[in-house]
Design a protein around this motif. Sequence first.
Motif, PDB file in Angstrom:
ATOM      1  N   SER A  16       0.975  -1.230  -0.032  1.00  0.00           N
ATOM      2  CA  SER A  16      -0.008  -0.124  -0.059  1.00  0.00           C
ATOM      3  C   SER A  16       0.795   1.268   0.079  1.00  0.00           C
ATOM      4  O   SER A  16       1.946   1.340   0.791  1.00  0.00           O
ATOM      5  CB  SER A  16      -0.996  -0.071   1.158  1.00  0.00           C
ATOM      6  N   PHE A  17       0.569   2.120  -0.849  1.00  0.00           N
ATOM      7  CA  PHE A  17       1.364   3.526  -0.826  1.00  0.00           C
ATOM      8  C   PHE A  17       0.477   4.463  -0.404  1.00  0.00           C
ATOM      9  O   PHE A  17       0.804   5.519  -0.800  1.00  0.00           O
ATOM     10  CB  PHE A  17       1.876   3.569  -2.442  1.00  0.00           C
ATOM     11  N   GLY A  18      -0.477   4.168   0.414  1.00  0.00           N
ATOM     12  CA  GLY A  18      -1.287   5.276   0.961  1.00  0.00           C
ATOM     13  C   GLY A  18      -1.607   4.880   2.430  1.00  0.00           C
ATOM     14  O   GLY A  18      -2.913   5.354   3.024  1.00  0.00           O
ATOM     15  N   HIS A  19      -0.839   4.368   3.247  1.00  0.00           N
ATOM     16  CA  HIS A  19      -1.266   4.331   4.560  1.00  0.00           C
ATOM     17  C   HIS A  19      -1.292   5.552   5.308  1.00  0.00           C
ATOM     18  O   HIS A  19      -1.873   5.403   6.606  1.00  0.00           O
ATOM     19  CB  HIS A  19      -0.092   3.208   5.083  1.00  0.00           C
ATOM     20  N   ALA A  20      -0.949   6.592   5.040  1.00  0.00           N
ATOM     21  CA  ALA A  20      -0.956   7.935   5.642  1.00  0.00           C
ATOM     22  C   ALA A  20      -2.605   8.040   5.873  1.00  0.00           C
ATOM     23  O   ALA A  20      -2.738   8.788   6.659  1.00  0.00           O
ATOM     24  CB  ALA A  20      -0.222   8.933   4.853  1.00  0.00           C
ATOM     25  N   ALA A  21      -3.191   7.537   4.894  1.00  0.00           N
ATOM     26  CA  ALA A  21      -4.767   7.937   4.951  1.00  0.00           C
ATOM     27  C   ALA A  21      -5.385   7.444   6.106  1.00  0.00           C
ATOM     28  O   ALA A  21      -6.034   8.175   6.837  1.00  0.00           O
ATOM     29  CB  ALA A  21      -5.575   7.414   3.795  1.00  0.00           C
ATOM     30  N   TYR A  22      -4.871   6.437   6.717  1.00  0.00           N
ATOM     31  CA  TYR A  22      -5.373   5.735   7.826  1.00  0.00           C
ATOM     32  C   TYR A  22      -4.877   6.470   9.219  1.00  0.00           C
ATOM     33  O   TYR A  22      -5.442   6.677  10.146  1.00  0.00           O
ATOM     34  CB  TYR A  22      -5.291   4.278   7.857  1.00  0.00           C
ATOM     35  N   THR A  27       4.330  11.861   1.784  1.00  0.00           N
ATOM     36  CA  THR A  27       5.485  11.420   2.558  1.00  0.00           C
ATOM     37  C   THR A  27       5.311  10.521   3.801  1.00  0.00           C
ATOM     38  O   THR A  27       6.226   9.827   4.022  1.00  0.00           O
ATOM     39  CB  THR A  27       6.327  12.605   2.881  1.00  0.00           C
ATOM     40  N   MET A  28       4.185  10.840   4.488  1.00  0.00           N
ATOM     41  CA  MET A  28       4.173   9.848   5.410  1.00  0.00           C
ATOM     42  C   MET A  28       4.040   8.435   5.060  1.00  0.00           C
ATOM     43  O   MET A  28       4.435   7.448   5.652  1.00  0.00           O
ATOM     44  CB  MET A  28       2.799  10.191   6.389  1.00  0.00           C
ATOM     45  N   SER A  29       3.189   8.208   3.935  1.00  0.00           N
ATOM     46  CA  SER A  29       2.968   6.908   3.401  1.00  0.00           C
ATOM     47  C   SER A  29       4.576   6.353   2.995  1.00  0.00           C
ATOM     48  O   SER A  29       4.754   5.111   3.383  1.00  0.00           O
ATOM     49  CB  SER A  29       1.932   7.113   2.039  1.00  0.00           C
ATOM     50  N   GLY A  30       5.397   7.361   2.534  1.00  0.00           N
ATOM     51  CA  GLY A  30       6.640   6.702   2.080  1.00  0.00           C
ATOM     52  C   GLY A  30       7.404   6.423   3.282  1.00  0.00           C
ATOM     53  O   GLY A  30       8.372   5.379   3.323  1.00  0.00           O
ATOM     54  N   GLU A  31       7.118   7.301   4.369  1.00  0.00           N
ATOM     55  CA  GLU A  31       8.036   7.053   5.605  1.00  0.00           C
ATOM     56  C   GLU A  31       7.782   5.679   6.103  1.00  0.00           C
ATOM     57  O   GLU A  31       8.625   4.745   6.540  1.00  0.00           O
ATOM     58  CB  GLU A  31       7.620   8.135   6.409  1.00  0.00           C
ATOM     59  N   VAL A  32       6.621   5.215   6.262  1.00  0.00           N
ATOM     60  CA  VAL A  32       6.436   4.064   6.708  1.00  0.00           C
ATOM     61  C   VAL A  32       6.741   2.659   5.843  1.00  0.00           C
ATOM     62  O   VAL A  32       7.226   1.778   6.418  1.00  0.00           O
ATOM     63  CB  VAL A  32       4.836   3.589   6.900  1.00  0.00           C
TER      64      VAL A  32
END
Lengths: 264, 327
Positions: free
Chosen positions: B72-78, B255-260
Motif C-alpha cells: 500500500s502506498f497510501g497508509h498515511a490515509a488511515y 510522504t508519511m506513506s513513504g516514511e512507513v
Amino acid sequence: MTDRRPRAAGGEVSIGQDVLVARGLTREFSGFVAVDGVDLSVRKESIHALIGPNGAGKTTCFNLLTRFLEPTRGSIVYDGRDITRMAAADVARLGMVRSFQISAVFPNMTALENVRIALQRGRGDSFDFWRSDRVLSRYNDRALALLDEVGLGAFAGTAAWALPYGRKRALEIATTLALEPQMLLLDEPMAGMAQEDIERISQLIRRIARGRTILMVEHNLSVVSSLSDTITVLARGKVLAEGDYDAISRDERVIEAYIGAAHA
Amino acid sequence: MVTGPETAPAGISVPVTATGAARLHLAIFAVALALALAAPFFLYPVFLMKVLCFALFASAFNLLLGYGGLLSFGHAAYFGSASYVAAHAAKVWGLTPELAILLGTGAAAVLGVVFGALAIRRQGIYFAMVTLAFAQMVYFFSLQAPFTGGEDGIQSVPRGRLFGMISLGPDINLYFFVLAIVVGGLLLIYRIIHSPFGQVLKAIRDNEPRAVSLGYRANRYKLAVFVMSATLAGLAGATKALVFQLASLTDVYWTMSGEVVLITLLGGMGTVFGPIVGAAIVVTMQNYFAGFGAWVTVIQGTIFVIGVLLFREGVVGILARWLRRPL
Ligand SMILES: Nc1ncnc2c1ncn2[C@@H]1O[C@H](COP(=O)(O)OP(=O)(O)OP(=O)(O)O)[C@@H](O)[C@H]1O
Ligand SMILES: [Mg+2]
C-alpha cells in the motif's frame, strides 16, 4: 462450508457417467483463438489424458475448466452443476482441484506447512486471527503421512523453495491430495522429474484414481499409455481425436499434427 | 519413503513445530518490554513515544506488506484520518483520551473497509497506485474540510484524563498509557501472523492462484488483512495525536506513506521485529539530524538508499539469516 454434500436428487451420478462436460468451450486472446469450440466429456472415475503439441491450448483448457479464465463462449458442467460462471475457489470447494504446469508451491513455507494449508481447508474458512496456529498441529500427522506417500517424509521441515524441482512437483501433488478431491486436473505432473520419481508418481496416480476422476496433461507418452483410459488430442485449440491409446497412436491426423509441430 | 540417499539440505531445515521460534520471540519481547519500562527514566519520553507510535504504524503496515504481500502506498490515509478524528473528538467534543483514540481508530477501520474493498481488486503496482490515489483524496479532503484546520491542523489537543481520572498531562503518565496501547497492538499483530488466518495469508502472499485452487477465496482474506492493517495504523495515528497534541496535514501527506515503507524496509519486511527496529532507527535519525532543516529528508533518503542496497532484507532480516531463526 463443507466440500462434501449430498448429491441432489436427479443429479445422481454413477460409475460410467460423465462427471465433467464442456460444450463449445472457446477462449480468444485479443483475436487469437487459443481454445476453439472444444467438446470434452470426462467419465467418472476414469483417467483421462489431454495431449497435444506445445501451444495446443491444453493449459488454457485447464484454466477454463477450473474457472481461472473466463471462457469467451461455451459451457461447463461439473457433477451435474453448471459452473460456467462460478468463482475458481468455489469450484475447488465442489471437489475439482487443479495443479499447475509451473510448479505451484508456497515457497516460504515448509513442506509440512504446504500440505497443512490444504488440510486446513477441512476446518472451513480460516478467518480466526485471534487463535494460535498451534491448533493446526492436529493436522501434522496427516500431513507427514501425505509427504511420506510422495517420498518427501525427510523434507517435512524444509522450506519449499529449497526443494529440487522434482520434489516440488511431488509436494504439489501431496498438497492437492490433501484435499481428497473428487476430481483432479494435473497439468504435466511429471515434467522435470527423474525417472524413479516418474515411476513413483505414476503408481501414486493410479492408486489415487480409485474412486476419483483424473484429467491430466502429460507429454510423456509412455506414462499416458500406461495410465489413461481415454485420451483427447488437442491441436491448435481444437479436438483432433479422442479414444484409447491404441486408436490414438494409429490416427493419421494425430501423427501428422505431432510431426507437423515438430517440423514447424 | 524417500528413495535414494537424499536428506534435507543443511541449513534450511527448520523445526516442524514452531514452538522454538515462539519461545525466542517471547524472550525478545520480554527483554524489549523491560527496556521500554525503564527507558523513560533515562531518555526523553516524547521521543520514546514517537518511536512507539511509529513502531506500531510500521508493524501494521508490515502486516499488510510482509505477510499479505500487498504494497500500500497510501497508509498515511488511515494514520492521518485517525489522528484528525481523535484530535477533534478530544478537543471539540471533549471526549476522554481512550474514547478519542477508539473513535479515531474506528474511523480508520471504516476507511479501510471502503478503500480496501476497491483496492484489492487490483494487483501489484496497480494496487499501490490505487491506494495512493485514495490517500491523496483524503489529503485534499483534509486540506479543504472545515474541521481539520487546514494548514494549521488541530493544535493544542488536550491529553485529558484517562477514564476521566488519571491525568495524562505529565509525560511519564502518558508514556505508560502509550506503551500499553502499542504493546497491545504489537501482540495482536503477532497473534494475527501466527494464527490459522495468518497461515492462509502467507499462502496467498506466496502463491495466490495456488491458494485459490485449494479453495481459499483470496480476496476475502486480502480485504480482512487490509482492514486490520488500516485499523492498527489508525490506532497508531490516533495515539500520536495525543502525544504531540497535534493532528496536521503531515500525517495524511504522501510522504508519511513513504516514511512507513522506508521504516519497514529498513528494519526488515516480513519480520516480526523489523518494523520496530526500523522505527527506532528512523525516528532517532530524524531527531539527531533535526538541526539540518530540509536536509533531513536528503540525509534520510541517502541512508535509506545505502541501507536498501547493502542489506536488502533489512536489519532484522539480515540478523535472522545469520541466526537462521525467523525473527
Ligand atoms: N494469457 C494469454 N494471452 C495471450 N495468449 C495466450 C495466453 N495464454 C495462452 N496463450 C496462447 O494460447 C496458446 C495455447 O497456450 P497453452 O498454454 O494453453 O498451450 P499448451 O497446450 O498448454 O502448451 P504447452 O504444451 O507448451 O504447455 C498459445 O499459443 C499461447 O501463446
Ligand atoms: Mg501447458
